[in-house]
Design a protein around this motif. Structure first.
Motif, PDB file in Angstrom:
ATOM      1  N   GLY A 108     -55.040 -79.747 -95.697  1.00 38.61           N
ATOM      2  CA  GLY A 108     -54.376 -79.758 -97.001  1.00 38.61           C
ATOM      3  C   GLY A 108     -54.489 -81.071 -97.764  1.00 38.61           C
ATOM      4  O   GLY A 108     -53.675 -81.355 -98.643  1.00 38.61           O
ATOM      5  N   SER A 109     -55.489 -81.865 -97.423  1.00 37.71           N
ATOM      6  CA  SER A 109     -55.642 -83.144 -98.124  1.00 37.71           C
ATOM      7  C   SER A 109     -57.113 -83.315 -98.524  1.00 37.71           C
ATOM      8  O   SER A 109     -57.885 -82.349 -98.484  1.00 37.71           O
ATOM      9  N   SER A 110     -57.494 -84.505 -98.906  1.00 35.30           N
ATOM     10  CA  SER A 110     -58.906 -84.779 -99.206  1.00 35.30           C
ATOM     11  C   SER A 110     -59.109 -86.279 -99.155  1.00 35.30           C
ATOM     12  O   SER A 110     -58.139 -87.045 -99.208  1.00 35.30           O
ATOM     13  N   LEU A 111     -60.347 -86.678 -99.066  1.00 36.85           N
ATOM     14  CA  LEU A 111     -60.606 -88.125 -99.003  1.00 36.85           C
ATOM     15  C   LEU A 111     -60.090 -88.843-100.249  1.00 36.85           C
ATOM     16  O   LEU A 111     -59.545 -89.942-100.155  1.00 36.85           O
ATOM     17  N   ALA A 112     -60.227 -88.184-101.384  1.00 38.28           N
ATOM     18  CA  ALA A 112     -59.738 -88.813-102.619  1.00 38.28           C
ATOM     19  C   ALA A 112     -58.237 -89.085-102.513  1.00 38.28           C
ATOM     20  O   ALA A 112     -57.760 -90.146-102.942  1.00 38.28           O
ATOM     21  N   ASP A 113     -57.475 -88.164-101.935  1.00 39.19           N
ATOM     22  CA  ASP A 113     -56.019 -88.379-101.768  1.00 39.19           C
ATOM     23  C   ASP A 113     -55.746 -89.540-100.825  1.00 39.19           C
ATOM     24  O   ASP A 113     -54.889 -90.383-101.067  1.00 39.19           O
ATOM     25  N   ILE A 114     -56.481 -89.538 -99.724  1.00 39.06           N
ATOM     26  CA  ILE A 114     -56.223 -90.537 -98.681  1.00 39.06           C
ATOM     27  C   ILE A 114     -56.569 -91.936 -99.167  1.00 39.06           C
ATOM     28  O   ILE A 114     -55.886 -92.908 -98.866  1.00 39.06           O
ATOM     29  N   GLU A 115     -57.643 -92.003 -99.940  1.00 43.46           N
ATOM     30  CA  GLU A 115     -58.098 -93.321-100.407  1.00 43.46           C
ATOM     31  C   GLU A 115     -57.014 -94.084-101.134  1.00 43.46           C
ATOM     32  O   GLU A 115     -56.956 -95.313-101.062  1.00 43.46           O
ATOM     33  N   VAL A 126     -65.317 -85.730 -92.111  1.00 39.95           N
ATOM     34  CA  VAL A 126     -63.937 -86.182 -92.324  1.00 39.95           C
ATOM     35  C   VAL A 126     -63.319 -85.470 -93.521  1.00 39.95           C
ATOM     36  O   VAL A 126     -62.172 -85.025 -93.479  1.00 39.95           O
ATOM     37  N   ASP A 127     -64.112 -85.341 -94.584  1.00 38.34           N
ATOM     38  CA  ASP A 127     -63.595 -84.662 -95.773  1.00 38.34           C
ATOM     39  C   ASP A 127     -63.235 -83.215 -95.444  1.00 38.34           C
ATOM     40  O   ASP A 127     -62.187 -82.705 -95.861  1.00 38.34           O
ATOM     41  N   ALA A 128     -64.092 -82.557 -94.672  1.00 40.28           N
ATOM     42  CA  ALA A 128     -63.816 -81.160 -94.289  1.00 40.28           C
ATOM     43  C   ALA A 128     -62.532 -81.077 -93.464  1.00 40.28           C
ATOM     44  O   ALA A 128     -61.679 -80.213 -93.689  1.00 40.28           O
ATOM     45  N   TRP A 129     -62.382 -82.016 -92.529  1.00 41.38           N
ATOM     46  CA  TRP A 129     -61.174 -82.036 -91.682  1.00 41.38           C
ATOM     47  C   TRP A 129     -59.929 -82.246 -92.539  1.00 41.38           C
ATOM     48  O   TRP A 129     -58.901 -81.582 -92.364  1.00 41.38           O
ATOM     49  N   LEU A 130     -60.029 -83.160 -93.502  1.00 44.23           N
ATOM     50  CA  LEU A 130     -58.868 -83.415 -94.367  1.00 44.23           C
ATOM     51  C   LEU A 130     -58.522 -82.173 -95.187  1.00 44.23           C
ATOM     52  O   LEU A 130     -57.354 -81.827 -95.359  1.00 44.23           O
ATOM     53  N   ARG A 131     -59.546 -81.514 -95.675  1.00 43.48           N
ATOM     54  CA  ARG A 131     -59.282 -80.317 -96.486  1.00 43.48           C
ATOM     55  C   ARG A 131     -58.607 -79.231 -95.658  1.00 43.48           C
ATOM     56  O   ARG A 131     -57.705 -78.548 -96.132  1.00 43.48           O
ATOM     57  N   GLU A 132     -59.058 -79.110 -94.382  1.00 42.32           N
ATOM     58  CA  GLU A 132     -58.380 -78.138 -93.493  1.00 42.32           C
ATOM     59  C   GLU A 132     -56.902 -78.466 -93.358  1.00 42.32           C
ATOM     60  O   GLU A 132     -56.076 -77.584 -93.111  1.00 42.32           O
ATOM     61  N   LYS A 190     -47.719 -85.856 -83.727  1.00 39.06           N
ATOM     62  CA  LYS A 190     -47.556 -84.571 -84.412  1.00 39.06           C
ATOM     63  C   LYS A 190     -48.914 -84.018 -84.852  1.00 39.06           C
ATOM     64  O   LYS A 190     -49.955 -84.673 -84.670  1.00 39.06           O
ATOM     65  N   ALA A 191     -48.873 -82.842 -85.459  1.00 41.70           N
ATOM     66  CA  ALA A 191     -50.111 -82.206 -85.899  1.00 41.70           C
ATOM     67  C   ALA A 191     -50.625 -82.887 -87.161  1.00 41.70           C
ATOM     68  O   ALA A 191     -49.841 -83.430 -87.949  1.00 41.70           O
ATOM     69  N   SER A 192     -51.943 -82.839 -87.350  1.00 38.85           N
ATOM     70  CA  SER A 192     -52.545 -83.502 -88.510  1.00 38.85           C
ATOM     71  C   SER A 192     -51.964 -82.983 -89.822  1.00 38.85           C
ATOM     72  O   SER A 192     -51.705 -83.761 -90.748  1.00 38.85           O
ATOM     73  N   ALA A 193     -51.767 -81.677 -89.896  1.00 36.87           N
ATOM     74  CA  ALA A 193     -51.290 -81.085 -91.148  1.00 36.87           C
ATOM     75  C   ALA A 193     -49.886 -81.562 -91.502  1.00 36.87           C
ATOM     76  O   ALA A 193     -49.464 -81.467 -92.656  1.00 36.87           O
ATOM     77  N   ALA A 194     -49.165 -82.095 -90.510  1.00 39.35           N
ATOM     78  CA  ALA A 194     -47.792 -82.552 -90.766  1.00 39.35           C
ATOM     79  C   ALA A 194     -47.731 -84.027 -91.170  1.00 39.35           C
ATOM     80  O   ALA A 194     -46.659 -84.560 -91.439  1.00 39.35           O
ATOM     81  N   CYS A 195     -48.914 -84.689 -91.219  1.00 37.58           N
ATOM     82  CA  CYS A 195     -48.924 -86.122 -91.542  1.00 37.58           C
ATOM     83  C   CYS A 195     -48.992 -86.354 -93.048  1.00 37.58           C
ATOM     84  O   CYS A 195     -49.591 -85.561 -93.786  1.00 37.58           O
ATOM     85  N   ASP A 196     -48.417 -87.466 -93.482  1.00 32.63           N
ATOM     86  CA  ASP A 196     -48.586 -87.836 -94.892  1.00 32.63           C
ATOM     87  C   ASP A 196     -49.884 -88.639 -95.056  1.00 32.63           C
ATOM     88  O   ASP A 196     -50.562 -88.965 -94.071  1.00 32.63           O
ATOM     89  N   ALA A 197     -50.193 -88.926 -96.310  1.00 32.31           N
ATOM     90  CA  ALA A 197     -51.488 -89.551 -96.596  1.00 32.31           C
ATOM     91  C   ALA A 197     -51.628 -90.896 -95.874  1.00 32.31           C
ATOM     92  O   ALA A 197     -52.688 -91.211 -95.341  1.00 32.31           O
ATOM     93  N   GLU A 255     -61.835 -82.495 -83.702  1.00 25.40           N
ATOM     94  CA  GLU A 255     -61.049 -82.576 -82.460  1.00 25.40           C
ATOM     95  C   GLU A 255     -60.672 -84.027 -82.142  1.00 25.40           C
ATOM     96  O   GLU A 255     -59.535 -84.318 -81.767  1.00 25.40           O
ATOM     97  N   GLN A 256     -61.632 -84.906 -82.306  1.00 26.78           N
ATOM     98  CA  GLN A 256     -61.338 -86.329 -82.068  1.00 26.78           C
ATOM     99  C   GLN A 256     -60.208 -86.807 -82.973  1.00 26.78           C
ATOM    100  O   GLN A 256     -59.283 -87.497 -82.530  1.00 26.78           O
ATOM    101  N   LEU A 257     -60.306 -86.424 -84.239  1.00 23.82           N
ATOM    102  CA  LEU A 257     -59.294 -86.891 -85.194  1.00 23.82           C
ATOM    103  C   LEU A 257     -57.921 -86.302 -84.861  1.00 23.82           C
ATOM    104  O   LEU A 257     -56.905 -87.009 -84.892  1.00 23.82           O
TER     105      LEU A 257
END
Ligand code: 26Q
Length: 760
Positions: free
Chosen positions: A85-92, A77-83, A17-24, A5-7
Motif C-alpha cells: 500500500g505504499s510506493s517509493l515516491a511516498d517513502i522517499e 522494492v517498488d513492487a514490494w512497497l506497492r503490495e 510487525k507486518a510490512s503493511a502495518a508500518c508507516d512510511a 521475503e528478505q524485506l
C-alpha cells in the motif's frame, strides 16, 4: 529468499510487525538497512592509483532511490512497497535531504562520483560533514529566511569508520572523525564519499530560530554549516578554518592510504591523483608538502611530488568569487603552512617575477588559484567557452607560461539520477524505442532521431510531459499555494539567485505579460512561470529579487482576471529533490545568464535531457547545446560574450539609454508601482529599482528586447504541437554528450590516468 521475503523478514526483526502495518518512516529505515547491506556486499573499485576528488561541497541529494536504481533493486522494492500500500515516491519523503552544497559545483561533484563508481575508477570524494549543511529557505513576508537543515539521524547513510585524525590549529589541536557514505555505481563498481567531522562540534551553539552562532568558537562550530555568512571577519576566518581542516584531513588520508598500498612516498604520484574542485581545497598543496617534509623528504622533492599529483578545476570567472585570503588569516589558523606558502611564492617569483603571477601580492593576500596553477600539473575550465575565456583573458598570463597545463572539460551530469530515476516514464519510452544500451552509453540516445517524424512517438512524448506537469502542479500547490494550470506552457528557471543569472530579466517579462493581460491582450494558452533558488544571506540585491518575485506571485495569484492566463510560482527551499520534480515537467528552460558569466551551467543539460527546449544566451555550455541541436531546436538571444567583455573593458555601460527604449522603462518602473508597494516592502523594491536603472552591473536592459522577442516566438512556436515535440525529441537525442560518464572518461584520459594502471 527473494527481495520481498528478505524485506518482510527485516521489517519483522526491526519493527515486530507486518510490512503493511508500518508507516512510511519505518519502511524507510528498513530500506536504508537493506540498501546498506547490499552496498556492503559490493567490492570497492580498487587499483594501485586512486583519485581523490577534493571538494568543500558534495550536493548528493536524497540517496535511497538512486542507490536502489544503481544496485538493480529499484523495481523489486517498488513492487514490494506497492503490495504494502505504499510506493517509493511516498517513502522517499521520509528521507532527510543533506544539503552539502550551494549549487552547480557541489552537484557536479556528486555526479562525478556516480560516474567514477560506474566506470570502475578507483575514486573517493572528500568533503566535510556539515551538520546543518546549507540553510533551509523559508518565505515569510515575501522574504527569504534562513533556517537550519538538520539531516543526520540515528538511521543514516553515514558509517563511522572509527578512523580519527589530529589537526593542528595555531592555538589548539582538534580531532577529526571520518564518516563514509558508500557510492554504488550503476550495475557495477562502487566508491566512497569521505566526510570529515569535528568530534567536538556542538549543535546547541546555534540560535533557536535561525542560523546565527558564535563564529569564534572554532572547536564547537567548525562543521555546523556550509559556507556560513562571510560578510564579517569572524565568518571569513571560520571559512579558512574549514578549508584548512579539510585540506589537512585529506592530506593525511592520502598519505596513509598510499603507504598502505605500498608507496614509499617518493613514488606517491603512482598511487594518488588529487582533483581540486575550485580553490576551496587548495591548502592541500602546502599541507601535503609540509607532511612530506615532516616524513623526511627534502623540500625540492616534496614540491616536485605534489606538482605531479594535483590538478585544478576552475568554476568561475566572477572576480569576487576568486579566493584571496589575507596571509594574516592563514597565520592565525595554521601558522605551520605559512613558511611553505612563502617558499612557494619565492620560487614562483624567481621564475616568473611579474606581479600578476604572484601567489602572495603586495597586500599580503594569498591568491589561492595561483598556488594551484603554479604547483599543479593541470588546469581546466568547465565548458569550451569558459576555458577559452580563461586562456584568452582571465588567466591569459598563466596560459602564456604554462600552455601545456590548460585544457577544457565540459561538464556532464549523471543520467541515472537525471533521467532514469527522476523521469521513469520517459526512460521507459526511450528503452522501448532504442533498447537499454543508452543507460551505459549515452551517445546511443541519438538513435531517437529516427523517430523525429513519427507522429505516434511524438504524441507519447507529449503525454509523458503532460503527466510530469501534473505531478509538478500538485507539488507547487502544496509548496507555494499557487494553483498552476497543468495545461499551461511550463517555463522554468531554477538555480541559485544571482544577478548574473538574471532572474530579474525573467521577472521583467512576467511584468510585461501581466500588463498585456490587464490591457486585454490574452495569450493563446496559459503560461506557468516557475522560479526557485536560494540567495546568499548577505547578498542584498539577490534578496531583493526574491522579494520582487514573491510580490509578483501574490499580485498575479490574487487577480482573478490574470490568474487563468498567467501563473507565477516561486518554489520555497529549492533543492535537489525539487529539481527532480521540476526538470521533467519543463517546456521552456531559462538559461539567460549574461554571456561570459556562467562558466558552464549543468541545469541546462538536465532540462535538455528531459525534453525541454532552451531559451538562452550564448554562454557556458549553452554554446555547445546550440551546436549539437542546431538553431531550429534552441532559442538564442542577447549579446555575445565578446561584446560583453569589451563593454566591461571600456567601462562605459550606462543602463539609462536602454531604459528609454520602447516600454522597457515602464516595466522597470512597475517594480515600484502602487500595486507592488501595496504588497511588499517599499524600501526593498525601491532599492532594486535603483539598482537596475543606476547600475545594472549584469547588463539586463541591453538584452531585454531580444529576450522578450525570443520568448514570445517560443510561445508561438509551442502551438505547433508536432513541431514542438520534434524539438523535444532532438534535444533528448543530442543530450548524450552531456553525460558525466563522458566527462569523467575525459578527465581520466587526460588528467587522472587511472585506467590501465589498475586491475579491474
Ligand atoms: C568562495 C569564497 C569563500 C566562500 C565560498 C566561496 C564559493 C562557494 C561556492 C565560491 C563559489 C561557489 C560555487 C560555485 C559554483 O557552483 N559554480 C558553478 O559551477 C558549476 C559546475 O562547474 C558551473 O556549471 C556553473 O556555471 C558555476 O557557476
Amino acid at each position: 529468499m527473494n527481495c520481498a521475503e528478505q524485506l518482510n523478514s527485516l521489517v519483522r526483526k526491526r519493527w515486530g510487525k507486518a510490512s503493511a502495518a508500518c508507516d512510511a518512516h519505518q519502511l524507510y529505515t528498513v530500506l536504508l538497512d537493506f540498501c546498506k547491506a547490499a552496498m556492503g556486499r559490493q567490492t570497492h573499485n580498487s587499483g594501485k592509483k586512486k583519485l581523490y576528488y577534493l571538494s568543500m561541497e558534495f550536493l548528493v541529494g536524497r540517496l535511497l532511490a538512486g542507490n536502489l536504481l544503481n544496485l538493480g533493486l529499484y523495481d523489486d522494492v517498488d513492487a514490494w512497497l506497492r503490495e504494502n500500500g505504499s510506493s517509493l515516491a511516498d517513502i522517499e519523503a521520509s528521507e532527510p535531504e543533506p544539503s552539502l552544497g550551494n549549487g552547480g559545483l557541489g552537484r557536479l561533484a556528486a555526479c562525478y562520483l556516480d560516474s567514477c563508481a560506474t566506470l570502475g575508477l578507483p575514486a573517493d570524494g572528500i568533503c566535510l560533514c556539515y551538520h546543518f549543511g546549507l540553510f533551509r529557505q523559508a518565505f515569510e513576508d515575501h522574504k527569504q529566511h534562513a533556517l537550519r537543515n538538520p539531516w543526520i539521524e540515528s538511521d543514516s547513510w553515514l558509517e563511522d569508520t572509527g578512523r580519527r585524525y589530529a589537526v593542528q590549529f595555531a592555538d589548539t589541536q582538534v580531532e577529526a572523525a571520518l564518516y563514509d557514505v558508500d557510492v554504488p555505481g550503476y550495475q557495477n563498481g562502487s566508491g566512497r564519499l569521505h566526510l570529515f567531522d569535528l568530534a567536538t562540534t556542538d549543535e546547541s551553539l546555534v540560535e533557536k530560530d535561525g542560523i546565527g552562532f558564535d563564529k569564534t568558537a572554532i572547536t564547537k562550530n567548525l562543521t555546523l554549516f556550509l559556507y556560513p555568512d562571510d560578510s564579517g571577519r569572524d565568518g571569513r576566518l571560520l571559512r579558512v578554518y574549514q578549508e584548512y581542516f579539510m585540506a589537512s584531513c585529506a592530506a593525511q588520508l592520502i598519505l596513509e592510504e598510499a603507504e598502505a598500498r605500498g608507496s614509499n612516498l617518493h613514488d606517491l604520484a603512482d598511487y594518488a591523483v588529487v582533483q581540486i574542485n575550485d580553490t576551496h581545497p587548495s591548502m592541500v598543496i602546502p599541507e601535503l608538502i609540509r607532511l612530506l617534509m615532516q616524513r623526511g623528504l627534502e623540500i625540492d622533492e616534496a614540491i616536485a611530488i605534489v606538482e605531479s599529483l594535483c590538478a585544478f578545476t576552475n568554476h568561475t570567472i566572477l572576480a569576487e568569487a576568486l579566493e584571496k585570503w589575507p596571509m594574516e588569516y592563514i597565520g592565525e589558523v595554521a601558522p605551520q603552512i605559512v613558511p611553505v606558502l612563502w617558499e612557494l611564492d619565492l620560487r614562483a617569483k624567481e621564475k616568473y617575477p611579474a606581479p600578476p603571477l604572484a601567489i602572495i601580492d603586495e597586500d599580503n593576500r594569498v591568491h589561492m588559484a595561483h598556488i594551484d596553477i603554479h604547483y599543479g600539473f593541470s588546469v581546466n575550465g568547465v565548458a569550451a567557452l569558459h576555458t577559452g575565456i580563461l586562456e584568452k583573458s582571465e588567466l591569459a598570463d598563466f596560459y602564456k607560461i604554462y600552455p601545456e597545463k590548460f585544457g577544457n572539460k565540459t561538464n556532464g551530469v549523471t543520467f541515472r539520477r537525471w533521467l532514469l530515476a527522476c523521469n521513469r516514464p520517459l526512460a521507459a519510452l526511450i528503452e522501448e524505442l532504442i533498447g537499454p544500451g543508452f543507460k551505459t552509453d549515452a551517445t546511443q540516445l541519438e538513435k531517437l532521431l529516427d523517430y523525429k517524424k513519427d507522429a505516434a512517438v511524438l504524441r507519447r512524448l507529449d503525454a509523458i510531459k503532460q503527466e510530469n506537469k501534473q505531478r509538478l502542479a500538485a507539488f507547487l500547490q502544496e509548496n507555494t499555494g499557487v494553483a498552476v494550470d497543468p495545461g499551461a506552457v511550463f517555463d522554468i528557471q531554477v538555480k541559485r539567485l544571482h544577478e548574473y543569472k538574471r532572474q530579474q530579466l525573467n521577472l521583467l517579462w512576467v511584468i510585461r505579460q501581466y500588463l498585456a493581460i490587464k490591457a486585454g491582450r490574452l495569450p493563446k494558452r496559459s503560461i506557468a512561470v516557475v522560479l526557485g533558488g536560494k540567495a546568499a544571506p548577505a547578498y542584498v540585491t539577490a534578496q531583493d529579487i526574491i522579494h520582487l518575485a514573491l510580490c509578483l506571485q501574490q499580485l498575479i495569484d490574487s487577480d482573478a482576471a490574470v490568474r487563468p492566463h498567467l501563473q507565477l510560482a516561486m518554489i520555497e527551499n529549492y533543492n535537489v529533490s525539487a529539481a527532480e520534480l521540476a526538470i521533467p515537467a519543463c517546456d521552456i528552460s531559462e538559461q539567460i545568464s549574461l554571456a561570459s558569466k556562467e562558466a558552464s551551467g549543468t541545469g541546462n543539460m538536465k532540462f535538455m535531457l528531459n525534453g525541454a527546449v532552451t531559451l538562452g544566451t550564448m554562454d557556458g555550455a549553452n554554446v555547445e547545446i546550440a551546436q549539437l541541436v542546431g538553431r531550429e531546436n534552441i532559442y538564442i538571444f542577447g549579446e555575445s560574450s565578446d561584446k560583453v567583455i569589451a563593454r566591461y573593458k571600456a567601462e562605459d555601460y550606462d543602463p539609462l539609454p536602454y531604459y528609454a527604449i520602447d516600454d522597457i522603462g515602464r516595466l522597470v518602473d512597475f517594480i515600484v508601482s502602487r500595486e507592488l508597494i501595496a504588497i511588499g516592502d517599499r524600501a526593498c523594491l525601491a532599492r532594486l529599482h535603483r539598482e537596475l536603472i543606476a547600475k545594472d552591473w549584469f547588463m539586463t536592459l541591453p538584452d531585454a528586447q531580444s529576450y522578450f522577442a525570443a520568448r514570445d516566438r517560443m510561445l508561438a512556436d509551442y502551438e505547433d504541437r508536432p513541431a514542438w515535440a520534434a524539438k523535444m525529441l532532438v534535444n533528448i537525442a543530442k543530450a548524450g554528450f552531456f553525460s558525466s560518464d563522458r566527462a569523467v572518461a575525459e578527465y581520466d584520459r587526460d588528467i587522472w590516468r587511472l585506467s590501465g594502471q589498475n586491475s579491474p
